[in-house]
Design an enzyme around this catalytic site. Structure first.
Site, mmCIF file in Angstrom:
data_model
loop_
_atom_site.group_PDB
_atom_site.id
_atom_site.type_symbol
_atom_site.label_atom_id
_atom_site.label_comp_id
_atom_site.label_asym_id
_atom_site.label_seq_id
_atom_site.Cartn_x
_atom_site.Cartn_y
_atom_site.Cartn_z
ATOM 1 N N GLY A 14 0.735 -0.904 0.098
ATOM 2 C CA GLY A 14 0.241 0.017 -0.078
ATOM 3 C C GLY A 14 0.839 1.171 0.051
ATOM 4 N N ARG A 18 -1.420 8.089 4.078
ATOM 5 C CA ARG A 18 -1.847 9.096 5.839
ATOM 6 C C ARG A 18 -0.535 9.744 6.241
ATOM 7 N NH1 ARG A 18 -6.824 5.109 7.376
ATOM 8 N NH2 ARG A 18 -5.685 3.849 5.727
ATOM 9 N N THR A 84 -6.230 -4.989 -0.486
ATOM 10 C CA THR A 84 -5.630 -6.064 -0.213
ATOM 11 C C THR A 84 -5.985 -7.453 -0.996
ATOM 12 O OG1 THR A 84 -7.452 -6.067 1.048
ATOM 13 C CG2 THR A 84 -5.076 -4.876 1.902
ATOM 14 N N ARG A 338 32.135 10.808 19.487
ATOM 15 C CA ARG A 338 31.397 10.453 18.552
ATOM 16 C C ARG A 338 31.861 8.873 18.279
ATOM 17 N NH1 ARG A 338 33.783 15.343 15.479
ATOM 18 N NH2 ARG A 338 33.376 13.964 13.683
HETATM 19 C C1 UD1 Z 1 -7.793 -2.266 6.019
HETATM 20 C C2 UD1 Z 1 -8.583 -3.350 6.162
HETATM 21 C C3 UD1 Z 1 -9.810 -3.403 7.074
HETATM 22 C C4 UD1 Z 1 -9.266 -3.295 8.410
HETATM 23 C C5 UD1 Z 1 -7.666 -2.221 8.529
HETATM 24 C C6 UD1 Z 1 -7.165 -3.064 9.879
HETATM 25 C C7 UD1 Z 1 -8.942 -4.265 4.274
HETATM 26 C C8 UD1 Z 1 -9.608 -4.070 2.314
HETATM 27 N N1 UD1 Z 1 -9.155 -3.124 4.758
HETATM 28 O O1 UD1 Z 1 -7.798 -1.910 5.898
HETATM 29 O O2 UD1 Z 1 -10.849 -3.295 6.843
HETATM 30 O O3 UD1 Z 1 -10.450 -2.780 9.673
HETATM 31 O O4 UD1 Z 1 -6.744 -3.490 7.549
HETATM 32 O O5 UD1 Z 1 -5.718 -2.126 10.135
HETATM 33 O O6 UD1 Z 1 -8.567 -5.221 3.508
HETATM 34 N N2 UD1 Z 1 -2.040 -3.630 1.154
HETATM 35 C C9 UD1 Z 1 -1.169 -3.695 -0.398
HETATM 36 N N3 UD1 Z 1 -1.824 -3.670 -1.493
HETATM 37 C C10 UD1 Z 1 -2.676 -3.054 -1.389
HETATM 38 C C11 UD1 Z 1 -3.267 -2.342 -0.600
HETATM 39 C C12 UD1 Z 1 -2.993 -2.397 0.682
HETATM 40 O O7 UD1 Z 1 -0.582 -4.448 -0.027
HETATM 41 O O8 UD1 Z 1 -2.792 -3.115 -2.849
HETATM 42 C C13 UD1 Z 1 -1.162 -3.089 2.108
HETATM 43 C C14 UD1 Z 1 -1.270 -2.040 3.155
HETATM 44 O O9 UD1 Z 1 0.384 -1.844 2.894
HETATM 45 C C15 UD1 Z 1 -1.123 -2.329 4.557
HETATM 46 C C16 UD1 Z 1 -1.853 -4.189 4.168
HETATM 47 O O10 UD1 Z 1 -2.002 -4.296 2.821
HETATM 48 O O11 UD1 Z 1 0.132 -3.115 4.759
HETATM 49 C C17 UD1 Z 1 -3.744 -2.698 4.754
HETATM 50 O O12 UD1 Z 1 -3.972 -1.762 3.772
HETATM 51 P P1 UD1 Z 1 -4.501 -0.589 4.205
HETATM 52 O O13 UD1 Z 1 -4.151 0.664 2.966
HETATM 53 O O14 UD1 Z 1 -3.869 0.181 5.424
HETATM 54 O O15 UD1 Z 1 -5.648 -0.830 5.154
HETATM 55 P P2 UD1 Z 1 -7.211 -0.217 5.835
HETATM 56 O O16 UD1 Z 1 -7.621 0.613 5.536
HETATM 57 O O17 UD1 Z 1 -6.433 -0.147 7.272
HETATM 58 CA CA CA Z 2 -3.784 -0.421 7.786
#
Ligand code: UD1
Ligand code: CA
Length: 475
Positions: A14, A18, A84, A338
């Site tokens: 991701g 934020r 995800t 240092r």
């Molecule tokens: C996600 C969950 C949410 C949960 C929350 C908990 C989904 C759709 N939502 O939301 O239900 O409450 O985590 O913390 O899963 N990532 C990828 N590829 C992507 C998008 C994200 O690998 O395309 C990874 C991000 O790097 C991160 C994790 O997945 O480590 C979660 O992604 P993030 O965008 O933070 O999801 P949340 O909005 O927090």
């Molecule tokens: Ca998250």
């Protein structure tokens, strides 16, 4: 517990929008370790057959960090399809026919521990689930996916915050982003997940509703201590999670016999080691691979990075990096050590002293107001107050060598390269430009001249002139 093969998928592709950072979110340090390092340690503790990390945003930086932090983690590149669900789908493709349990964790949930994951895995296996989610009850569910249950309490689906209806936003049970799936069921369900949602992403969370609808057993296990699954999405959460982990680290040292006067102002990185009966005073920051031996006292207001502090040493109001402070040595107050500083047993680096790449021998002292660089000092020598090693000629750095049992006077300059041999002395104010043989006294010859009556002639009527006059009269 059955011994089905186990794979762990770590989501780290991701953007971390934020965080508003040029550094990838999962590389922000917490307790001296990039955020993803904590997650990799937890994954390794599960002893899975395969571990995969899905990357995309800042791909090379994240992949390099993973390779440095952990062995045997396969990198999976996410494509243009966001979400995800897509990340996990690509990891499953890389697992190529794997049939077992797949644990999915996030790179941005750093406090998750292996006991909690084992608990989820046991419930998953004992309950014969196709999908198991770790959930938590939180005071502020903003941003999290909500766990939707029917009136019997059965787990129906997960709805993302941005897609939730008003009544769903009131749900306090959130999805922690920690899951176990049966590989086959997950593969089939993900193939059916689309991107028709508020974020236009392929959500992993959508597989729950699909699996439940197809009659698969799905479970959500509520974690009582919700902080364990706190996600880091912004800098506020980064600070909260860091403080929580620090409190745990400090407490661990206290229970192991270290006196820590003020946990609230003491920050200790994960890799720091401290022996029992050491004492850490308020306002102290211990970073990297710092080690502190028994009965040493460190602080207050001290920062050590990758330093070694020996038994019974004292380090007060000091900033030090890559320095070795041996047993019974004292440093500070107000010292700046240092990289490459070694202070041998019983030595002293005192007030307003800066050292760099220097070895101060056993029992030798640099007590006051000095800069000592690229220098070796033998044993039981004393460097006078206000001594500067002129180690840099504007082009290159040069070494200074001071022998054992040497006494140098106050306000000296050692113009390197230069050697002051064993047992030598230097007079106050000496500029040492040539080597000083053993047992000699070196002094810069420039005789003091007194011009009598100068004040009376040039400052007549001044307080100084009057004071001088009064002294003469009373003589
Ligand atoms: C996600 C969950 C949410 C949960 C929350 C908990 C989904 C759709 N939502 O939301 O239900 O409450 O985590 O913390 O899963 N990532 C990828 N590829 C992507 C998008 C994200 O690998 O395309 C990874 C991000 O790097 C991160 C994790 O997945 O480590 C979660 O992604 P993030 O965008 O933070 O999801 P949340 O909005 O927090
Ligand atoms: Ca998250």
């Amino acid at each position: 517990m059955t011994d089905a093969p186990l794979a762990v998928v770590i989501l780290a592709a991701g953007e971390g929008t934020r965080m508003k950072s040029s550094t990838a979110k999962v590389l922000h340090p917490i307790a001296g370790v990039p955020m993803i390092g904590h997650v990799l340690s937890t994954a390794a503790a599960l002893r899975p057959t395969r571990t995969l990390a899905v990357v995309r945003h800042q791909r090379d930086a994240v992949a390099d960090a993973i390779a440095e932090l952990s062995d045997g983690v396969d990198i999976v590149d996410q494509d243009d399809v966001p979400g995800t669900g897509r990340a996990v789908e690509l990891a499953l493709a890389a697992l190529d026919g794997f049939d077992g349990d797949v644990v999915v964790i996030s790179g941005d949930v750093p406090l998750l521990d292996v006991e909690t994951l084992f608990g989820l895995l046991s419930e998953h296996r004992e309950g014969g689930h196709s999908a198991s989610v770790l959930s938590a009850l939180v005071d502020d569910a903003t941003g999290y996916g909500r766990i939707v249950r029917d009136h019997d309490g059965s787990f129906l689906k997960i709805v993302e915050h941005k897609d939730a209806a008003a009544h769903e936003l009131d749900i306090a049970e959130i999805n922690s982003g920690t899951y176990v799936f049966r590989a086959g069921a997950l593969r089939d369900a993900l193939a059916k997940v689309g991107t028709a949602n508020a974020q236009g992403e392929k959500y992993l969370t959508d597989v729950i509703e699909l699996l439940a609808g197809d009659g698969h057993a799905v479970g959500a296990t509520v974690l009582v201590e919700s902080w364990i699954v706190a996600g880091v999405n912004d800098r506020v959460q980064l600070a909260e999670v860091s403080a929580r982990l620090n409190a745990m680290i400090v407490r661990g040292h206290q229970l192991a016999g270290v006196t820590i006067d003020d946990p609230a102002t003491t920050w200790i990185d994960r890799a720091v080691s401290i022996e029992p009966d050491a004492r850490i005073l308020p306002g102290t920051f211990l970073h990297g691979a710092t080690s502190i031996a028994c009965c040493a006292t460190v602080g207050p207001e001290t920062t050590l990075r990758d330093c070694e502090v020996g038994q019974n040493a004292t380090v007060t109001r000091t900033d030090a990096t890559l320095a070795v402070i041996e047993a019974n040595a004292t440093v500070g107050p107000f010292s700046y050590l240092r990289p490459g500083t070694v202070l041998a047993e019983g030595g002293k680096i005192g007030t307003f002293v800066e050292t760099k790449n220097s070895h101060i021998g056993r029992g030798s002292k640099v007590p006051h107001l000095s800069y000592i660089g690229d220098t070796t000092v033998g044993e039981e020598s004393n460097i006078g107050a206000g001594t500067i090693t002129a180690n840099y000629d504007g082009v290159a750095k040069h070494p200074t060598s001071v022998g054992s049992h040497v006494r140098t006077g106050s306000h000296n300059v050692f113009v390197a390269p230069v050697t002051i041999a064993d047992g030598a002395y230097t007079a106050a104010g000496t500029v040492v430009r040539r080597n000083v043989p053993a047992g000699s006294l070196a002094m810069t010859v420039g005789q003091q001249k007194n011009i009598e009556g100068w004040v009376a002639n040039n400052r007549a009527g001044s307080a100084a002139a009057e004071a001088a006059e009064n002294t003469k009269e009373s003589e």
